[in-house]
Design a protein around this motif. Structure first.
Motif, short mmCIF file in Angstrom:
data_model
loop_
_atom_site.label_atom_id
_atom_site.label_comp_id
_atom_site.label_asym_id
_atom_site.label_seq_id
_atom_site.Cartn_x
_atom_site.Cartn_y
_atom_site.Cartn_z
N MET A 20 68.11 118.80 11.95
CA MET A 20 68.42 117.73 11.03
C MET A 20 69.82 117.13 11.24
N PHE A 21 70.73 117.91 11.88
CA PHE A 21 72.12 117.47 11.97
C PHE A 21 72.79 118.14 13.16
N PHE A 22 73.63 117.37 13.86
CA PHE A 22 74.45 117.91 14.94
C PHE A 22 75.89 117.53 14.70
N GLN A 23 76.77 118.52 14.64
CA GLN A 23 78.21 118.29 14.51
C GLN A 23 78.82 118.47 15.89
N ALA A 24 79.20 117.38 16.50
CA ALA A 24 79.71 117.38 17.87
C ALA A 24 81.15 117.86 17.94
N GLY A 47 86.83 123.69 29.84
CA GLY A 47 87.18 122.35 30.30
C GLY A 47 87.50 121.42 29.16
N GLU A 48 87.30 120.13 29.40
CA GLU A 48 87.60 119.09 28.41
C GLU A 48 86.32 118.35 28.06
N ILE A 49 86.10 118.11 26.78
CA ILE A 49 84.95 117.32 26.33
C ILE A 49 85.23 115.86 26.70
N VAL A 50 84.37 115.28 27.54
CA VAL A 50 84.61 113.92 28.02
C VAL A 50 83.52 112.92 27.58
N ALA A 51 82.42 113.40 27.02
CA ALA A 51 81.37 112.49 26.54
C ALA A 51 80.54 113.19 25.48
N LEU A 52 80.07 112.39 24.53
CA LEU A 52 79.17 112.86 23.48
C LEU A 52 77.90 112.05 23.52
N ASN A 53 76.78 112.67 23.26
CA ASN A 53 75.51 111.96 23.20
C ASN A 53 75.38 111.34 21.81
N GLU A 54 75.68 110.05 21.72
CA GLU A 54 75.69 109.37 20.43
C GLU A 54 74.31 109.28 19.80
N ALA A 78 72.02 109.74 15.14
CA ALA A 78 70.90 109.13 14.43
C ALA A 78 69.60 109.91 14.57
N THR A 79 69.41 110.59 15.70
CA THR A 79 68.13 111.25 15.95
C THR A 79 68.31 112.66 16.51
N PRO A 80 68.90 113.57 15.73
CA PRO A 80 69.11 114.93 16.24
C PRO A 80 67.81 115.67 16.55
N TYR A 138 65.29 120.31 27.12
CA TYR A 138 65.90 120.26 28.46
C TYR A 138 66.09 118.84 28.95
N GLY A 139 65.78 117.86 28.11
CA GLY A 139 65.98 116.46 28.46
C GLY A 139 67.02 115.78 27.61
N VAL A 140 67.59 116.49 26.66
CA VAL A 140 68.59 115.92 25.76
C VAL A 140 69.89 116.72 25.86
#
Length: 129
Positions: free
Chosen positions: A40-44, A75-82, A86-88, A96-98
């Motif tokens: 239901m929720f992802f806290q990045a 390492g360093e977090i360089v990108a988040l899957n936005e 909206a659709t966790p 394995y695709g997300v």
């Protein structure tokens, strides 16, 4: 994104996919999403955040549980899957695709840290997956 056969897995049920550009894409395993149930929720983590292998850096919540997401490598977090904002629930549809976030590994640590992770066969035998 590579095939799950080439992914490396942490005991804490995260997968790591090393891409051609040197970045490591991170997601959760099928075993993890099945144990969680409907996500239901992802806290990045935060962009630019420095992380250490094994450190809890994010969280994922479902109708039945909440779970920490650990850094499979340092390492360093360089990108988040936005899309996860909206659709966790995409994690449930194709774990394995997300990907959840990308890490730029610290120089010199990657080979040693990857050696601490498991291949798919070993992970499946350990996780019961």
């Amino acid at each position: 994104m590579n095939s799950q056969d080439t992914f490396k897995f942490a005991e804490t049920h995260e997968w790591a996919d090393i891409e051609c550009d040197g970045l490591v894409w991170v997601g959760i395993s099928n075993h993890a999403q099945e144990a969680l149930g409907d996500v239901m929720f992802f806290q990045a983590p935060k962009l630019g955040q420095q992380v250490k292998q094994g450190e809890a850096i994010a969280a994922i919540e479902s109708v039945k549980a909440a779970s920490d997401i650990h850094a499979p490598i340092s390492g360093e977090i360089v990108a988040l899957n936005e899309a996860m904002d909206a659709t966790p629930e995409l994690v449930n549809e194709k774990p394995y695709g997300v990907w959840l976030f990308k890490i730029k590994p610290h120089e010199g640590n990657l080979a040693a840290e990857l050696a601490q992770l498991m291949d798919l066969d070993k992970y499946n035998s350990t996780a019961g997956g």
